[in-house]
Scaffold this motif. Structure first.
Motif, short mmCIF file in Angstrom:
data_model
loop_
_atom_site.label_atom_id
_atom_site.label_comp_id
_atom_site.label_asym_id
_atom_site.label_seq_id
_atom_site.Cartn_x
_atom_site.Cartn_y
_atom_site.Cartn_z
N GLU A 169 -55.81 20.19 32.04
CA GLU A 169 -56.10 21.19 33.22
C GLU A 169 -57.33 21.99 32.91
O GLU A 169 -57.29 22.91 32.21
CB GLU A 169 -54.74 21.95 32.98
N ASN B 137 -61.09 24.13 34.02
CA ASN B 137 -61.45 24.69 34.94
C ASN B 137 -62.05 23.90 36.23
O ASN B 137 -62.90 23.14 36.10
CB ASN B 137 -62.93 25.51 34.60
N GLN C 164 -61.91 23.75 26.35
CA GLN C 164 -61.76 24.77 27.70
C GLN C 164 -60.35 24.78 28.16
O GLN C 164 -60.06 25.71 28.63
CB GLN C 164 -62.73 24.03 28.45
N ALA C 165 -59.74 23.56 28.04
CA ALA C 165 -58.48 23.57 28.76
C ALA C 165 -57.33 24.48 28.09
O ALA C 165 -56.58 25.06 28.58
CB ALA C 165 -57.82 22.25 28.64
N GLU D 100 -58.15 27.14 26.22
CA GLU D 100 -58.40 28.61 26.36
C GLU D 100 -58.04 28.94 27.76
O GLU D 100 -57.25 30.01 27.90
CB GLU D 100 -60.11 28.65 26.33
N SER D 101 -58.12 28.12 28.77
CA SER D 101 -57.51 28.37 30.02
C SER D 101 -56.27 28.65 29.93
O SER D 101 -55.59 29.66 30.63
CB SER D 101 -57.95 27.47 30.99
N GLY E 200 -55.18 31.91 28.56
CA GLY E 200 -55.73 33.03 29.38
C GLY E 200 -56.97 33.44 28.35
O GLY E 200 -57.31 34.78 28.52
N ALA F 298 -60.18 32.22 28.39
CA ALA F 298 -61.62 32.28 28.74
C ALA F 298 -62.17 33.46 29.25
O ALA F 298 -61.67 34.30 29.71
CB ALA F 298 -61.35 31.21 30.02
N GLU G 102 -64.63 36.54 30.79
CA GLU G 102 -65.43 36.60 32.23
C GLU G 102 -66.78 36.95 32.10
O GLU G 102 -67.35 37.27 30.98
CB GLU G 102 -64.70 37.59 32.69
#
Length: 308
Positions: free
Chosen positions: A147, A149, A198-199, A201-202, A205, A207, A209
């Motif tokens: 999953e 971005n 990255q998945a 981190e996403s 929550g 990741a 800004e």
């Protein structure tokens, strides 16, 4: 020539520049039959036959085969139909020749070994669909089951190599390098690790800004340090690292400190493979896009300073 005069094969040969044997062949095959014969049995041709011979010669010079010429003369097909078909065939031949020229120039530039020449030619002559399939398979494997971005995944899937019909040697060179890169198991594993990170981190929550803003700050601060000759392992690098670490901590919503810096270091190491940047540079060369300046030296400086 006037309309009432009859001409021998020799006359036609002098008029057209065609060998007598060629005109005789066209005559024997019925493509340009004689109008009549002389009392001595020699073939004679009127102005209509001479005009027909001119058309035959023109079509043959354009690469039209004799059977097609015969069908044109019999009005089974039009000259326009033949011209369109042959123009399309020539377009394909021209594209092939241009591609071969670009491959040869790239080979000359690289000083390629025989095995690499074969690979370059094989990769360069692939269709757009086949080239896209290579990149799509790489992207599918990278993101399978993750999953990530969606905007980043869409960007990866949309950025496909489009080698032009008349590629420059550097575009062929870039395509060969890109195909080799995405076929490298070590690179595929590295990109998979980036996607997994990255998945993760996403999912939690984590990741940050304003990633583009962070990148800009890093380029400015670390870039200035490089220009000023600051060694990342020196005391002079500490204020730069402190400022950058504070900016990253703020974006992540965390407090700067040893634990955060350890996580930041890991994050930058996972995403710091210079081959990932090279992937996008090669795509830019192939597609004729502006090639962005490399950010690798700046982030490698920041990594080295963080490790200290």
């Amino acid at each position: 020539m006037d309309g009432d005069t009859l001409y021998t094969i020799g006359d036609l040969a002098r008029r057209t520049g065609l060998p007598v044997r060629t005109i005789r062949f066209y005559s024997d095959s019925g493509v340009v039959p004689p109008t009549g014969r002389s009392p001595a049995g020699y073939r004679l041709y009127d102005i209509a036959a001479a005009t027909r011979l001119d058309l035959v010669r023109t079509l043959r010079d354009l690469g039209v085969d004799l059977e097609t010429v015969r069908r044109v003369l019999a009005r089974e097909i039009t000259v326009g139909d033949v011209a369109a078909a042959h123009a399309e065939a020539l377009d394909a031949q021209i594209r092939t020749l241009r591609l071969r020229r670009a491959v040869l120039r790239a080979v000359a530039k690289r000083g390629s070994a025989p095995e690499e020449v074969q690979l370059m030619h094989k990769l360069a002559k692939l269709s757009d669909e086949e080239r896209n399939r290579i990149i799509t398979a790489f992207v599918d494997e990278t993101f399978a089951g993750l999953e990530v971005n969606p905007d980043f995944a869409a960007k990866m899937r949309a950025a496909l190599p489009e080698l032009p019909d008349d590629p420059a040697p550097e575009q062929v060179d870039a395509w060969v390098e890109l195909a080799e890169l995405v076929g490298d198991p070590d690179f595929r594993a590295a990109v998979r690790r980036m996607a997994e990170f990255q998945a993760e981190e996403s999912a939690r929550g984590a990741a940050p800004e304003g990633m583009a803003e962070l990148t800009g700050i890093t380029l400015a601060k670390a870039g200035a340090a490089i220009e000023n000759g600051i060694d990342p392992a020196s005391d002079a690098a500490r204020p730069v690292v402190d400022e950058l670490a504070a900016a990253y901590a703020g974006a992540f919503g965390e407090q700067d400190g040893p634990d955060f810096r350890a996580r930041l270091l890991h994050r930058l190491e996972v995403g710091g493979d210079r081959r990932a940047e090279r992937y996008w540079q090669l795509l830019a060369v192939i597609n004729g896009w502006p090639v962005p300046p490399s950010m690798v030296p700046v982030f490698e400086w920041f990594l080295a300073a963080l490790r200290r």
